[in-house]
Design a protein around this motif. Structure first.
Motif, mmCIF file in Angstrom:
data_model
loop_
_atom_site.group_PDB
_atom_site.id
_atom_site.type_symbol
_atom_site.label_atom_id
_atom_site.label_comp_id
_atom_site.label_asym_id
_atom_site.label_seq_id
_atom_site.Cartn_x
_atom_site.Cartn_y
_atom_site.Cartn_z
ATOM 1 N N GLY A 65 8.583 10.132 -4.082
ATOM 2 C CA GLY A 65 10.029 10.309 -3.933
ATOM 3 C C GLY A 65 10.799 10.244 -5.236
ATOM 4 N N GLY A 66 10.075 10.196 -6.365
ATOM 5 C CA GLY A 66 10.747 10.240 -7.658
ATOM 6 C C GLY A 66 11.143 8.890 -8.223
ATOM 7 N N GLY A 67 10.513 7.803 -7.756
ATOM 8 C CA GLY A 67 10.770 6.488 -8.353
ATOM 9 C C GLY A 67 12.133 5.923 -8.008
ATOM 10 N N PHE A 68 13.006 5.838 -9.016
ATOM 11 C CA PHE A 68 14.303 5.174 -8.849
ATOM 12 C C PHE A 68 15.161 5.835 -7.765
ATOM 13 C CE2 PHE A 68 18.805 4.597 -9.744
ATOM 14 C CZ PHE A 68 18.879 3.220 -9.879
ATOM 15 N N MET A 90 8.628 -5.677 -6.056
ATOM 16 C CA MET A 90 7.645 -6.387 -6.901
ATOM 17 C C MET A 90 6.283 -5.702 -6.846
ATOM 18 S SD MET A 90 8.541 -10.391 -6.122
ATOM 19 C CE MET A 90 7.192 -11.091 -7.096
ATOM 20 N N ALA A 91 5.908 -5.198 -5.662
ATOM 21 C CA ALA A 91 4.638 -4.474 -5.536
ATOM 22 C C ALA A 91 4.656 -3.229 -6.417
ATOM 23 C CB ALA A 91 4.392 -4.090 -4.082
ATOM 24 N N GLY A 92 5.815 -2.534 -6.427
ATOM 25 C CA GLY A 92 5.963 -1.377 -7.303
ATOM 26 C C GLY A 92 5.805 -1.747 -8.769
ATOM 27 N N VAL A 93 6.383 -2.911 -9.145
ATOM 28 C CA VAL A 93 6.303 -3.390 -10.544
ATOM 29 C C VAL A 93 4.877 -3.833 -10.872
ATOM 30 C CG1 VAL A 93 7.143 -5.134 -12.168
ATOM 31 C CG2 VAL A 93 8.736 -4.062 -10.583
ATOM 32 N N ALA A 107 1.560 9.353 -7.613
ATOM 33 C CA ALA A 107 1.765 9.903 -6.267
ATOM 34 C C ALA A 107 0.416 10.177 -5.596
ATOM 35 C CB ALA A 107 2.594 11.178 -6.341
ATOM 36 N N ALA A 108 -0.571 9.291 -5.892
ATOM 37 C CA ALA A 108 -1.948 9.535 -5.443
ATOM 38 C C ALA A 108 -2.169 9.350 -3.954
ATOM 39 C CB ALA A 108 -2.900 8.623 -6.214
ATOM 40 N N GLY A 109 -1.127 9.008 -3.226
ATOM 41 C CA GLY A 109 -1.280 8.846 -1.775
ATOM 42 C C GLY A 109 -1.981 7.535 -1.424
ATOM 43 N N PRO A 110 -2.505 7.443 -0.209
ATOM 44 C CA PRO A 110 -3.126 6.196 0.242
ATOM 45 C C PRO A 110 -4.269 5.712 -0.643
ATOM 46 C CG PRO A 110 -2.790 7.692 2.083
ATOM 47 C CD PRO A 110 -2.466 8.458 0.847
ATOM 48 N N GLY A 111 -4.909 6.650 -1.362
ATOM 49 C CA GLY A 111 -6.001 6.262 -2.254
ATOM 50 C C GLY A 111 -5.552 5.383 -3.407
ATOM 51 N N LEU A 112 -4.225 5.286 -3.612
ATOM 52 C CA LEU A 112 -3.677 4.474 -4.709
ATOM 53 C C LEU A 112 -4.191 3.038 -4.641
ATOM 54 C CD1 LEU A 112 -1.542 4.562 -7.062
ATOM 55 C CD2 LEU A 112 0.095 3.691 -5.445
ATOM 56 N N TRP A 117 0.834 -1.194 0.000
ATOM 57 C CA TRP A 117 0.000 0.000 0.000
ATOM 58 C C TRP A 117 0.870 1.246 0.000
ATOM 59 C CZ3 TRP A 117 -1.717 2.433 5.114
ATOM 60 C CH2 TRP A 117 -2.508 3.566 4.875
ATOM 61 N N LYS A 118 1.821 1.295 0.940
ATOM 62 C CA LYS A 118 2.569 2.535 1.132
ATOM 63 C C LYS A 118 3.788 2.653 0.226
ATOM 64 C CE LYS A 118 3.659 5.508 5.064
ATOM 65 N NZ LYS A 118 4.000 5.576 6.483
ATOM 66 N N PHE A 119 4.558 1.563 0.065
ATOM 67 C CA PHE A 119 5.806 1.645 -0.687
ATOM 68 C C PHE A 119 5.624 2.224 -2.093
ATOM 69 C CE2 PHE A 119 9.212 0.073 -3.385
ATOM 70 C CZ PHE A 119 10.345 0.295 -2.624
ATOM 71 N N PRO A 120 4.654 1.714 -2.899
ATOM 72 C CA PRO A 120 4.529 2.264 -4.262
ATOM 73 C C PRO A 120 4.224 3.756 -4.291
ATOM 74 C CG PRO A 120 3.397 0.161 -4.088
ATOM 75 C CD PRO A 120 3.766 0.559 -2.685
ATOM 76 N N TYR A 121 3.318 4.232 -3.395
ATOM 77 C CA TYR A 121 2.978 5.661 -3.493
ATOM 78 C C TYR A 121 4.049 6.553 -2.874
ATOM 79 C CZ TYR A 121 0.966 6.862 1.183
ATOM 80 O OH TYR A 121 0.751 7.147 2.503
#
Length: 472
Positions: A40-43, A271-274, A288-293, A31-35
């Motif tokens: 934080g600009g991805g890579f 993997m969650a990000g992918v 960067a939609a926040g928790p709603g992602l 939930w949190k890591f991807p958003y």
């Protein structure tokens, strides 16, 4: 200081690792890591995150596992075992999971709701999403107190059902099945996500080197958020790893486990990000939609997939539920273990079922209170001027108690250094004695890297909760 653990032991190394990884892999990863990575600009975020895992995550984790195994006790008695004057650190670490369970159980209930809703879509039932606007559907759910409280209590009930059975027969057995299942389900979602038209933008966002976000003072902001995410994701400073360490056998290799757990946790987070970012970019949503992602953006993606949408929606929210419940199990066990210690100290029989049930009732009540607040939409009072009760529980636990507890742990193990530490890590007196190869690295990081990073995490938490704009 040492004693035979009456509360249970891990039956196998694989079982322990799955339980420990299950504790680390939770909503923080899916939930949190991807958003947070999105903001934080991805890579650039991922790059800092990996450095923090190596310099901070591994050494704090090793300290906590060693403390747990040496004492064979839950977190309060474990810190008291080093010295009476450190008991307060144990209390700080114990209060964190008590508070986290208040909002974690509510979010776990959300995961059950969304899994069921996607199953409903598969059967075209009235209780599915049925093509409704995702934001409207989510708001309709989280502002409905009957539904949110019911799903929260159901999530707590399922957690207690597992913890009451015990360490090897309950937690270990469930985790040994659930974590490989989560991995397989995540792979299925990744395959679908990366084959969507326009998914390549999402992959580039995660993996293409881009350090624009570091310009000016931006790098401090990324460092604070990446350090904080790493710290919370690995369940550090919150009683869990001390508790799980207390159930370990004396010949287990602590050094190896302290490296395997962060690697597995980070792998799942990436993997969650992918799985998530390509789908987000392919559907033109905001990364960067926040928790709603998790509940709005991704449901929009699944609803747009046509007939296959409900299948992938069910699989995805099912795996988020598994991640949530394996973490919830570890939180409840960390709380229960310290209570069991009190019974042992008073020479009373340890009734695991009764203690699990008592913890479950308390968690269900605080979870129901947070659920009734409807993410801040209710008229319930919000202490400290925060937006919701969830924010308040989160601030006290993850914002203050956990970073401070980890900072003090680093001081104890890095500067004061208990006399037994090296021999415990080296498995002295067992048939599997092993040299403490990372001693120099371990001591250097605990002394010079962890304290300033924990202060930065603490500052980052205050900044994000109160909108202080310290890092802008």
């Amino acid at each position: 200081m040492e004693h035979h653990n009456q509360k249970g032991q891990w039956g196998s190394r694989f079982g322990f690792l799955m339980a420990a990884v299950g504790s680390a892999v939770g909503l923080g990863n899916l939930w949190k890591f991807p958003y947070v990575m999105g903001k934080g600009g991805g890579f650039a975020f991922l790059f800092i995150y990996l450095i923090m895992v190596a310099l901070v995550g591994v050494v704090i984790l090793l300290s906590e596992l060693a403390l747990g195994r040496k004492t064979g006790k839950g977190v309060i008695a474990a810190y008291r075992g080093i010295s009476q004057k450190y008991t307060f650190i144990g209390w700080m670490s114990w209060i964190s999971p008590v508070l986290i369970l208040g909002f974690y159980s509510m979010l776990g209930g959300y995961c059950i709701k969304y899994t069921i809703a996607n199953v409903g879509d598969f059967f075209r039932a009235s209780w599915g999403v049925n093509g409704a606007d995702s934001a409207a559907f989510f708001k309709g759910f989280y502002t409905d107190p009957v539904q949110t409280v019911a799903f929260t209590v159901l999530f707590v009930f399922l957690t207690i059902l597992i913890t009451r059975v015990g360490v090897s027969k309950g937690i270990e057995k469930f985790s040994a099945i659930a974590m490989p299942a989560l991995f397989v389900m995540l792979c299925v979602v990744i395959v679908r996500s990366v084959t969507l038209p326009g998914a390549s933008e999402g992959l580039a966002f995660v993996f293409k080197p881009n350090f624009d976000v570091f310009k000016g003072m931006g790098w401090i902001s990324v460092l604070a958020s990446a350090s904080g995410q790493m710290f919370f994701s690995l369940s550090l400073g919150m009683a869990i790893m001390v508790t799980y360490g207390s159930y370990m056998k004396k010949n287990e290799d602590l050094q190896e486990n302290a490296i395997i757990i962060p690697i597995a946790d980070t792998l799942i987070a990436v993997m969650a990000g992918v799985a998530i970012m390509p789908a987000v970019f392919a559907s033109g949503q905001d990364p960067a939609a926040g928790p709603g992602l998790l509940f709005i953006t991704l449901q929009t993606v699944f609803s747009a997939m046509g007939s296959l949408g409900p299948v992938f929606g069910t699989i995805f929210y099912g795996l988020v539920f598994i991640a949530a419940i394996t973490s919830s199990i570890s939180l409840v066990e960390a709380v229960s273990s310290a209570i069991m210690d009190r019974a042992i100290e008073k020479n009373k029989p340890v009734n695991r079922t009764k203690i699990s049930l008592a913890v479950g009732i308390f968690v269900a009540l605080e979870g129901a209170l947070v659920a009734l607040d409807g993410l801040g939409e209710s008229k319930l009072p919000h202490p400290l001027g925060l937006g919701s009760l969830l924010d308040f529980f989160d601030l006290i636990s993850e914002g203050i108690l956990m970073p401070v507890a980890a900072l003090l742990t680093a001081v104890i193990f890095g500067w004061i250094k208990p006399a037994w530490l090296d021999s415990e890590i080296e498995n002295k007196g067992t048939d599997r004695e092993k040299k403490f190869k990372m001693r120099g690295y371990f001591q250097f990081c605990l002394k010079w890297i962890v304290p300033p990073v924990m202060i930065l995490v603490l500052a980052g938490q205050m900044d994000s909760f109160f909108g202080l704009n310290w890092f802008n």
